[in-house]
Write an enzyme that holds these catalytic residues in place. Structure first.
Site, PDB file in Angstrom:
ATOM      1  N   SER A 137       0.998  -1.010  -0.063  1.00  0.00           N
ATOM      2  CA  SER A 137       0.039   0.013   0.035  1.00  0.00           C
ATOM      3  C   SER A 137       0.833   1.330   0.143  1.00  0.00           C
ATOM      4  O   SER A 137       0.484   2.330  -0.403  1.00  0.00           O
ATOM      5  CB  SER A 137      -0.759   0.096   1.157  1.00  0.00           C
ATOM      6  N   HIS A 141      -5.222  -3.350  -2.651  1.00  0.00           N
ATOM      7  CA  HIS A 141      -4.961  -2.427  -3.752  1.00  0.00           C
ATOM      8  C   HIS A 141      -4.830  -3.144  -5.083  1.00  0.00           C
ATOM      9  O   HIS A 141      -4.326  -2.390  -6.080  1.00  0.00           O
ATOM     10  CB  HIS A 141      -3.503  -1.412  -3.466  1.00  0.00           C
ATOM     11  N   LYS A 164     -11.614   0.763  -1.893  1.00  0.00           N
ATOM     12  CA  LYS A 164     -10.506   1.477  -2.742  1.00  0.00           C
ATOM     13  C   LYS A 164     -11.352   1.375  -4.163  1.00  0.00           C
ATOM     14  O   LYS A 164     -12.140   2.319  -4.590  1.00  0.00           O
ATOM     15  CB  LYS A 164      -9.321   0.696  -2.625  1.00  0.00           C
TER      16      LYS A 164
HETATM   17  C1  LIG Z   1      -3.435  -3.477   2.142  1.00  0.00           C
HETATM   18  C2  LIG Z   1      -4.460  -3.086   2.887  1.00  0.00           C
HETATM   19  N1  LIG Z   1      -5.279  -3.846   3.718  1.00  0.00           N
HETATM   20  C3  LIG Z   1      -6.432  -3.626   4.171  1.00  0.00           C
HETATM   21  C4  LIG Z   1      -7.021  -2.513   4.374  1.00  0.00           C
HETATM   22  C5  LIG Z   1      -7.986  -2.177   5.291  1.00  0.00           C
HETATM   23  O1  LIG Z   1      -9.242  -1.953   4.472  1.00  0.00           O
HETATM   24  P1  LIG Z   1     -10.554  -1.084   4.979  1.00  0.00           P
HETATM   25  O2  LIG Z   1     -10.373   0.245   4.429  1.00  0.00           O
HETATM   26  O3  LIG Z   1     -11.539  -1.817   3.892  1.00  0.00           O
HETATM   27  O4  LIG Z   1     -10.712  -1.382   6.157  1.00  0.00           O
HETATM   28  C6  LIG Z   1      -6.257  -1.304   3.785  1.00  0.00           C
HETATM   29  C7  LIG Z   1      -6.628  -0.039   3.805  1.00  0.00           C
HETATM   30  O5  LIG Z   1      -6.162   0.988   4.007  1.00  0.00           O
HETATM   31  C8  LIG Z   1      -4.986  -1.868   2.961  1.00  0.00           C
HETATM   32  O6  LIG Z   1      -4.478  -0.593   2.333  1.00  0.00           O
END
Ligand SMILES: Cc1ncc(COP(=O)(O)O)c(C=O)c1O
Length: 440
Positions: free
Chosen positions: A184, A212, A243
């Site tokens: 991310s 992502h 996203k």
């Molecule tokens: C790699 C990754 N996993 C999990 C999440 C968590 O997702 P959510 O926004 O649905 O809680 C994010 C969100 O920033 C993320 O970037």
């Protein structure tokens, strides 16, 4: 004895950034229009959003969301386990499982909860998690709640993963290797083919976080497995709707038996209210759109390519990202805050990433691009980034070589230094991304 709240008054990091006039967080957005936002009364080009396909303003998505409210109301008022399970949730699970190529899927209220709940219920006493050092905070949270142990390995470094597997695998019963499909912060792509090979060799299960990658990698945005044409390389794929899918919610997908176990064991699933109808309706429509309207993914890819080429040719170190997340390595936290403030003044909205999300001294500006960016807005962002990059001494100076060294040491990005006056560093890492693209 000490007052429990003493740490709160002693906490002064945010105060210091504010006192310097550089606080870049919690900027209130008054409205969003396509790929720009209005904040502090002014329109700004957004280059810090995860709305990769730009579907939050797609008329079909907005309509579907409103329709779901008409039928189911505004909330589920309970967990899916009890009174909050809608036919719409189940329809979404069936469609999603088909799209990502798994037998079954389970939808959580957020991606964070999907990671925390799935990981913690699967990894019990005597089991182990092998965790990439750059994995998302929600994965780390899952490893903390899980009773089993966690062993970390260097970011996307398969030699280091093998080293820790060799040293420790025999000490445990079950083992789960967990990694982001697209990381991310740095935007780089997991080396899934080699990771899957190691998993097989050392009898581990594979868990990929496609937060992502959904909507971004693969022919139609199916995710990391599809990108490498290696369906089935991961036993479990997790993702989020916050996203590309323009909503909120998360999922875990895999074999029916395993998903059913999580359904009955994951506490954040069982004891937290269900994803609201409007959010589910939006995601179901996004799923249809990504299969019916390939132009969004094509636009995303060409916009990201334009920006990557533009930024790399100016001399920015982008950590060799090959996705729509294009980080700009800055180094010092305060310099990154200052840079982002200046961008904001010039009408460009981007976000800084500092400790602890990146190693000390490796602050980034995390830029990310959307299918709906207008060419003129991207050109404007490039113009401002070039001007400020020079003003801050990030590009066109010796600093480029220091940043290349930081990228090598902390992010494993190998670069071949060209002559000192050359603008561009030739990047030689992540060959597998190119190789996999060819294989497809
Ligand atoms: C790699 C990754 N996993 C999990 C999440 C968590 O997702 P959510 O926004 O649905 O809680 C994010 C969100 O920033 C993320 O970037």
């Amino acid at each position: 004895m000490m007052d429990l709240f003493a740490k709160c008054s002693a906490y002064d990091e945010a105060k210091k950034i504010k006192a310097a006039g550089l606080y870049p967080f919690f900027r209130p957005i008054q409205s969003t229009v396509g790929s720009s936002v209005v904040s502090h009364g002014k329109r700004r080009v957004m280059i810090g959003s995860n709305n990769y396909l730009g579907l939050t303003h797609h008329p079909r998505v907005q309509e579907a969301s409103k329709r779901a409210i008409d039928i189911f109301g505004t909330g589920c008022t309970g967990s899916r386990f009890l009174n909050g399970n809608l036919a719409l949730h189940e329809e979404l699970e069936a469609e999603l499982a088909k799209f990502v190529g798994k037998e079954s899927a389970l939808v959580f209220s957020t991606g964070f909860l999907a990671n925390q709940g799935s990981i913690s219920c699967l990894v019990g006493r005597g089991d182990v998690i092998y965790c990439d050092r750059e994995n998302h905070a929600s994965i780390i949270e899952g490893t903390r709640v899980a009773i089993g142990d966690t062993v970390k390995y260097r970011h996307n470094d398969m030699a280091d993963l093998e080293r820790v597997l060799k040293q420790t695998r025999q000490d445990y019963d079950g083992a789960l290797i967990i990694a982001d499909g697209v990381f991310s912060m740095s935007g780089d792509i997991l080396n899934l083919p080699e990771l899957a090979q190691l998993a097989k060799q050392y009898n581990c299960r594979v868990y990929v976080d496609d937060a992502h990658a959904l909507g971004v990698l693969g022919p139609r945005g199916e995710g990391t497995e599809a990108h490498f044409n290696r369906m089935g390389a991961a036993d479990l794929v997790m993702g989020t709707f916050s996203k590309s899918f323009a909503s909120i919610g998360g999922y875990i997908a895999g074999e029916k038996e395993v998903v059913d176990f999580i359904r009955h064991k994951a506490r954040p699933f069982m004891f937290s209210a269900a994803m609201p109808p409007a959010a589910v309706g939006a995601v179901l429509e996004c799923l249809k759109i990504v299969q019916e309207e390939p132009e969004h993914l094509q636009n995303l890819r060409s916009n990201a390519q334009k920006m990557r080429e533009g930024l790399e040719s100016m001399g920015y170190n982008t950590l060799n990202s090959r996705t729509p997340i294009i980080p700009l390595l800055i180094g010092d936290d305060y310099q990154a805050y200052g840079f982002v403030s200046k961008l904001y003044e010039h009408g460009v909205f981007a976000t800084p990433v500092a400790r602890p999300a990146v190693p000390e001294g490796c602050a980034l500006i995390r830029t990310s691009y959307m299918a709906t960016h207008e060419e003129a807005d991207l050109n404007y962002a490039l113009e401002v980034l070039e001007k400020l990059g020079k003003e801050f001494g990030i590009i066109g100076t010796e600093r480029q070589h220091e940043l290349a060294e930081l990228a090598r040491v902390h992010f494993g990005v190998k670069t071949v230094s060209l002559p000192r006056d050359s603008k561009k560093e030739k990047v030689v890492q992540n060959e597998y991304a190119a190789v996999s693209a060819e294989a497809r």
